[in-house]
Design an enzyme around this catalytic site. Structure first.
Site, PDB file in Angstrom:
ATOM      1  N   LYS A 115     -18.818  67.799  80.718  1.00  0.00           N
ATOM      2  CA  LYS A 115     -19.350  69.099  80.313  1.00  0.00           C
ATOM      3  C   LYS A 115     -19.748  69.022  78.846  1.00  0.00           C
ATOM      4  O   LYS A 115     -18.891  69.031  77.966  1.00  0.00           O
ATOM      5  CB  LYS A 115     -18.349  70.240  80.514  1.00  0.00           C
ATOM      6  CG  LYS A 115     -19.042  71.615  80.350  1.00  0.00           C
ATOM      7  CD  LYS A 115     -18.100  72.757  80.046  1.00  0.00           C
ATOM      8  CE  LYS A 115     -17.820  72.971  78.591  1.00  0.00           C
ATOM      9  NZ  LYS A 115     -18.993  73.376  77.767  1.00  0.00           N
ATOM     10  N   GLY A 145     -12.525  69.166  70.411  1.00  0.00           N
ATOM     11  CA  GLY A 145     -12.916  70.508  70.004  1.00  0.00           C
ATOM     12  C   GLY A 145     -11.831  71.152  69.176  1.00  0.00           C
ATOM     13  O   GLY A 145     -11.048  70.467  68.505  1.00  0.00           O
ATOM     14  N   SER A 146     -11.741  72.467  69.227  1.00  0.00           N
ATOM     15  CA  SER A 146     -10.802  73.195  68.374  1.00  0.00           C
ATOM     16  C   SER A 146      -9.382  73.120  68.931  1.00  0.00           C
ATOM     17  O   SER A 146      -9.164  72.942  70.132  1.00  0.00           O
ATOM     18  CB  SER A 146     -11.221  74.664  68.267  1.00  0.00           C
ATOM     19  OG  SER A 146     -11.003  75.323  69.509  1.00  0.00           O
ATOM     20  N   VAL A 156      -8.715  75.863  71.622  1.00  0.00           N
ATOM     21  CA  VAL A 156      -9.167  75.562  72.988  1.00  0.00           C
ATOM     22  C   VAL A 156      -8.362  74.393  73.565  1.00  0.00           C
ATOM     23  O   VAL A 156      -8.046  74.376  74.755  1.00  0.00           O
ATOM     24  CB  VAL A 156     -10.686  75.281  73.020  1.00  0.00           C
ATOM     25  CG1 VAL A 156     -11.135  74.889  74.427  1.00  0.00           C
ATOM     26  CG2 VAL A 156     -11.467  76.497  72.535  1.00  0.00           C
ATOM     27  N   GLY A 157      -7.995  73.440  72.713  1.00  0.00           N
ATOM     28  CA  GLY A 157      -7.179  72.311  73.169  1.00  0.00           C
ATOM     29  C   GLY A 157      -5.876  72.771  73.799  1.00  0.00           C
ATOM     30  O   GLY A 157      -5.409  72.231  74.808  1.00  0.00           O
ATOM     31  N   GLU A 185      -8.634  65.547  71.015  1.00  0.00           N
ATOM     32  CA  GLU A 185      -9.013  65.259  69.628  1.00  0.00           C
ATOM     33  C   GLU A 185      -9.461  66.585  69.041  1.00  0.00           C
ATOM     34  O   GLU A 185     -10.515  67.107  69.400  1.00  0.00           O
ATOM     35  CB  GLU A 185     -10.119  64.189  69.588  1.00  0.00           C
ATOM     36  CG  GLU A 185     -10.217  63.494  68.241  1.00  0.00           C
ATOM     37  CD  GLU A 185     -11.316  64.063  67.377  1.00  0.00           C
ATOM     38  OE1 GLU A 185     -10.984  64.908  66.507  1.00  0.00           O
ATOM     39  OE2 GLU A 185     -12.485  63.698  67.556  1.00  0.00           O
ATOM     40  N   CYS A 212     -15.012  66.891  62.317  1.00  0.00           N
ATOM     41  CA  CYS A 212     -13.577  67.197  62.381  1.00  0.00           C
ATOM     42  C   CYS A 212     -12.785  66.489  61.289  1.00  0.00           C
ATOM     43  O   CYS A 212     -11.734  66.967  60.884  1.00  0.00           O
ATOM     44  CB  CYS A 212     -13.026  66.841  63.764  1.00  0.00           C
ATOM     45  SG  CYS A 212     -13.493  65.196  64.303  1.00  0.00           S
ATOM     46  N   GLU A 244      -9.607  75.328  59.270  1.00  0.00           N
ATOM     47  CA  GLU A 244     -10.774  74.452  59.428  1.00  0.00           C
ATOM     48  C   GLU A 244     -12.021  75.342  59.461  1.00  0.00           C
ATOM     49  O   GLU A 244     -12.203  76.136  60.377  1.00  0.00           O
ATOM     50  CB  GLU A 244     -10.670  73.645  60.717  1.00  0.00           C
ATOM     51  CG  GLU A 244     -11.847  72.705  60.882  1.00  0.00           C
ATOM     52  CD  GLU A 244     -11.759  71.842  62.121  1.00  0.00           C
ATOM     53  OE1 GLU A 244     -12.073  70.644  62.023  1.00  0.00           O
ATOM     54  OE2 GLU A 244     -11.377  72.354  63.187  1.00  0.00           O
TER      55      GLU A 244
END
Length: 501
Positions: free
Chosen positions: A192, A245-246, A249-250, A268, A302, A399
């Site tokens: 995705k 991603g963030s 969301v992780g 990651e 990141c 971040e």
């Protein structure tokens, strides 16, 4: 601050033709089950590039079914590693032949610099494929020296069907940081891409088929995180999910994996990486590295060095040099070869960065340079540097994912180490010093997954990177990444009347 390059979006290059906008399932481009589409937008202007098929749970189900069949019954996991590697080498060649077109897609979709795309990003993804192609026939288990009358060995087997959820800041690089080792391991997959940047992923799906990768091995589902991403994370027939991603969301990905089939997870996630500059550093070099560390890819990276700590002996000189250099940093059309910073990926990210800049001002940090949007249209932001930053300020803790640096001063090495570790993140860090003892002590003291000494963004295919703490777990690149997509099986048999155990 920062110079603005002139010219409209057509001054330097013709818009690439958009060839692929559907979902890619079982070797075919298809419409979404619902028939829905969504817009993908050019951040240089805010204009719509194309409408792309919007995948949802039903589409993920079809893609997983194709990937499961390809894994359970298809040739890919059953080919020799050498044979998989040959096909991956061809895939790499096809990508390299189209590097300008692929780079242009990432420029119009993500605002990335075209000059770097065609000389770095796209050639590098071809080389990532070649690296793992070379590893595909070197996947070995071990012979075990058992303590009783048993013979044992281990096998390294592909984990199965993998769900890859890719972010928007490096659409090509991170597609292959995940897909290449999974292919080498013999896995099949559903990818995705980020909803902001689906275009290059669909082109890579097309090229996979041209290279001879069997149908069902790579499937691409464009869509949104809360729908398509959630369907992947919670799918009962996906064996592993790999997410970049963030942190926010992780956490959701991990929860979905836990409450579904306990699939393997690698994450990651975010970073708030420190760059420590000691008194013995060359100030000119240090200023260049500090600017690169926060402004490269417009700060949408990141591992950006968003917290810069400078020892007090060179602090004033460093600030002066940094401001001079930042004023020369050219912001503008990413197709212009003179541009060093393109637009932020979309309006949401643009607004988020500007709101953090306002937070910094309100909390009492001093705006050294920048701090404003730039250009007549599109999502461009000036390089922004704050001084007098305190560690409890939002701009020092969160971040931001944009071209915003927090600059701070330190006295001693111990103080610098303590400040560097004063974060929930642990992705990367930089150290600039000529003293080997300082470099060794600090690099071992910082809790982060990759430490760069007298360099920054020094990535290599053989060098794994990934986070500590809330920056996640599991590595991309290197052989560590290959092992994410393998699992160990032990095989044990009795041995009778052997003269040797």
């Amino acid at each position: 601050m920062g110079s603005q390059s002139n010219g409209n979006s057509n001054s330097f290059i013709k818009m690439p033709a958009i060839k692929f906008t559907k979902l890619f399932i079982n070797g075919e481009f298809v419409d979404s089950f619902s028939g829905k589409t969504f817009e993908t937008v050019d951040p240089r202007s805010g204009e719509v590039i194309a409408r792309v098929a919007e995948g949802d749970k039903e589409d993920v189900d079809l893609a997983v079914k194709a990937a499961r069949h390809a894994f359970d019954n298809g040739p890919w996991p059953r080919l020799s590693g050498f044979a998989r590697g040959r096909i991956m080498m061809k895939y790499a060649d096809l990508i390299e032949e189209r590097k300008e077109e692929l780079a242009a897609l990432d420029t119009v979709d993500a605002g990335k610099l075209f000059s770097l795309g065609k000389t770095m990003d796209i050639p590098n993804v071809a080389n990532v494929l070649r690296y793992y192609a070379g590893a595909a026939d070197k996947i070995h288990g071990q012979v075990l020296k058992m303590s009783s009358e048993l013979q044992g060995y281990t096998l390294q087997e592909p984990v199965g069907v993998v769900g890859h959820i890719i972010p928007w800041n490096f659409p090509s690089t991170l597609f292959f940081a995940k897909v290449a080792p999974a292919l080498a391991a013999g896995c099949t997959m559903v990818v995705k891409p980020a909803e902001q940047t689906p275009l290059s992923a669909l082109y890579y799906a097309y090229l996979a088929k041209q290279a001879g990768i069997p149908d069902g091995v790579i499937n691409v589902i464009n869509g949104y995180g809360p729908t398509a991403g959630a369907a992947i994370s919670s799918h009962m027939d996906i064996d592993k999910v790999s997410f970049t991603g963030s942190t926010e969301v992780g956490r959701k990905v991990m929860q979905a994996a836990a409450t579904s089939n306990l699939k393997h997870v690698s994450l990651e996630l975010g970073g708030k990486s420190p760059l420590l500059i000691f008194d013995d550093a060359d100030v000119d070099t240090a200023a260049d590295l500090a600017l690169l560390g926060i402004l490269f890819n417009k700060g949408e990276i990141c591992v950006a060095s968003s917290r810069v700590y400078v020892q007090e002996g060179i602090y004033d000189e460093f600030v002066k040099k940094l401001a001079e250099k930042a004023k020369q940093w050219v912001v503008g059309d990413p197709f212009d070869p003179n541009t060093r910073q393109g637009p932020q990926v979309d309006k949401q990210q643009f607004d988020k960065i500007l709101s953090y800049i306002e937070h910094g001002k309100r909390e009492g940090a001093t705006l050294l340079i920048g701090g404003k949007p730039t250009g007549e249209k599109g999502y461009y932001i000036q390089p922004t540097i704050f001084t007098d930053v305190k560690e409890d300020m939002l701009i020092a803790k969160d971040e931001i994912f944009g071209p915003v640096m927090s600059l701070m001063k330190f006295k001693t090495m111990d103080e610098a180490i303590k400040s560097a570790n004063n974060t929930r993140y642990g992705l990367a860090a930089g150290i600039i010093t000529k003293n080997l003892d300082v470099a060794n002590t600090v690099s071992r003291s910082i809790r982060a997954g990759i430490i760069w000494i007298n360099c920054y963004f020094a990535f290599d295919n053989d060098c794994p990177y990934g986070g500590y703490k809330m920056s996640g777990f599991g590595k991309d690149l290197g052989l560590d990444a290959l092992h994410k997509y393998l699992q160990v099986k032990s095989v044990v048999t009795p041995i009778c009347n052997s003269p040797w155990l």
